[in-house]
Write an enzyme that holds these catalytic residues in place. Structure first.
Site, PDB file in Angstrom:
ATOM      1  N   LYS A 113       0.839  -1.216   0.000  1.00 40.30           N
ATOM      2  CA  LYS A 113       0.000   0.000   0.000  1.00 40.30           C
ATOM      3  C   LYS A 113       0.863   1.250   0.000  1.00 40.30           C
ATOM      4  O   LYS A 113       0.482   2.268  -0.578  1.00 40.30           O
ATOM      5  CB  LYS A 113      -0.945  -0.003   1.202  1.00 40.30           C
ATOM      6  N   LYS A 195      -3.495 -10.671  -6.730  1.00 40.28           N
ATOM      7  CA  LYS A 195      -4.819 -11.024  -6.220  1.00 40.28           C
ATOM      8  C   LYS A 195      -5.873 -10.052  -6.757  1.00 40.28           C
ATOM      9  O   LYS A 195      -5.573  -8.881  -7.006  1.00 40.28           O
ATOM     10  CB  LYS A 195      -4.827 -11.063  -4.694  1.00 40.28           C
ATOM     11  N   LYS A 198     -10.147  -4.876  -4.673  1.00 42.85           N
ATOM     12  CA  LYS A 198     -11.104  -3.775  -4.803  1.00 42.85           C
ATOM     13  C   LYS A 198     -10.475  -2.559  -5.427  1.00 42.85           C
ATOM     14  O   LYS A 198     -11.113  -1.779  -6.085  1.00 42.85           O
ATOM     15  CB  LYS A 198     -11.546  -3.310  -3.412  1.00 42.85           C
TER      16      LYS A 198
END
Ligand code: ATP
Ligand code: LTN
Length: 330
Positions: A113, A195, A198
């Site tokens: 992130k 993966k 969202k």
């Protein structure tokens, strides 16, 4: 004997994906009969990235609606919004003081992130796992059903709990992570080495739970495969096809061998259509119920109000015990 306790949650950032559904929610639904379950919407965790305030509010309610539409029964489970149970933020702070910088800097989610949001590497993003540990430990959870990507956070939670228990005597129950093998990690349709997430930038990579049937079909048709034209499971050499098989398997409960057999001699076109149809069929009733529930904000409010009240009982008990042990006047 009293039932074992489960706690899990999903961040309120963005629209939920098929990965969230198969990796998390669908497992929760299966566990609700056997366990005493606490399912929350982690809206405090969402603050670690920038959100438009109105969107964050709407996403929180949308996730709640998805939980119910997917089959979580508010009568059987405690379903709540993290921020409404203030004990989370309080224990989160306390646990910050029992978590080391070195441990936090090893977290792959933080590294990922931080790379994605280089302009906003805030302290909350760094201490995220301590708040997640608080979420889990407040309820003395035995089991935490998550996708595989969250296992590292489970490990740090156990380390924090063990450290605290050693210093102050038995306080927290040691939680175990629980990952369902068949849907541990659903990968992106365009990039099957990442993966499904969202926050993906390529929308064709992700099936959103709100996607219309024709959109779902289109996205599966465009999914990256390989040039072999043979439906065979091998995540190393055939990541795209294997991911589609994984999705098909977790929806139909068929084994990989059964799927290989079913599509022997068929091309990828046919296979992709079948996977899309299975997903559409699974999501259709959920989407219908979801729309109905979203149209009824009063019902949603009733659920989260009752959920928070019920969650607070156990959370405040644990927090008071912690405070007494460390010398904070209750
Ligand atoms: P973001 O992309 O914003 O990091 P996310 O899609 O990873 O979000 P989270 O809120 O981090 O969603 O995850 C909620 C739950 O869904 C977790 O238990 C996580 O492990 C699970 N999950 C998320 N994506 C997948 C996936 N692709 N496959 C399996 N499980 C998943
Ligand atoms: N970090 C989790 C969301 C989350 C969670 C939790 C999961 C927040 N608190 C407690 C399980 C238990 C994620 O999926 N990104």
């Amino acid at each position: 004997m009293s039932k074992k306790i489960i706690l899990s949650g999903i961040q309120a950032t963005g629209k939920l994906t098929l990965g969230n559904y198969l990796g998390a929610i669908d497992n929760w639904v299966k566990m609700q009969e056997e366990y005493n379950c606490y399912y929350m919407i982690a809206n405090l965790h969402s603050l670690t990235v920038r959100n438009d305030p109105e969107t964050l509010k709407n996403n929180t309610l949308k996730i709640l609606a998805i939980y119910i539409a997917a089959g979580l029964d508010p009568e059987k489970n405690t379903i709540f919004i993290q921020s409404q149970v203030k004990e989370h933020a309080e224990l989160g702070w306390i646990l910050d003081c029992y978590t080391y910088m070195g441990e936090l800097s090893r977290m792959t989610q933080f590294k990922d992130k931080a790379a994605k949001h280089a302009d906003n590497i805030n302290a909350g993003l760094f201490t995220y796992p301590a708040l997640m540990a608080a979420d889990i430990l407040l309820y003395q959870a035995n089991l935490v059903p998550v996708g595989e990507d969250q296992m590292q956070h489970l490990e740090i939670t156990r380390d924090i709990a063990e450290r605290f228990n050693k210093l102050y005597g038995e306080t927290f129950v040691m939680p175990e992570g629980y990952v369902r093998k068949s849907s541990a990690r659903i990968m992106g349709l365009q990039d099957p080495n990442q993966k499904m997430s969202k926050s993906a930038t390529n929308l064709n990579d992700v099936i959103f739970l709100e996607d219309e049937p024709d959109v779902i079909l289109k996205k599966f048709k465009k999914a990256v495969t390989d040039s072999e034209n043979e439906v065979r499971f091998n995540p190393e050499t055939k990541p795209g096809v294997s991911n589609l098989m994984q999705i098909y398997s977790s929806i139909t409960s068929k084994t990989m061998q059964e799927i290989e057999k079913e599509f022997e001699g068929h091309g990828y076109g046919d296979f992709k259509t079948k996977v899309a149809e299975a997903v559409i069929e699974k999501l259709e009733p959920i989407q219908k119920k979801y729309k109905e529930i979203l149209d009824n904000p009063k019902y949603l409010e009733e659920i989260y109000t009752k959920g928070a009240e019920s969650a607070r009982k156990l959370a405040s008990e644990t927090l008071n015990m912690v405070k007494q042990k460390i010398g904070i006047i209750v």
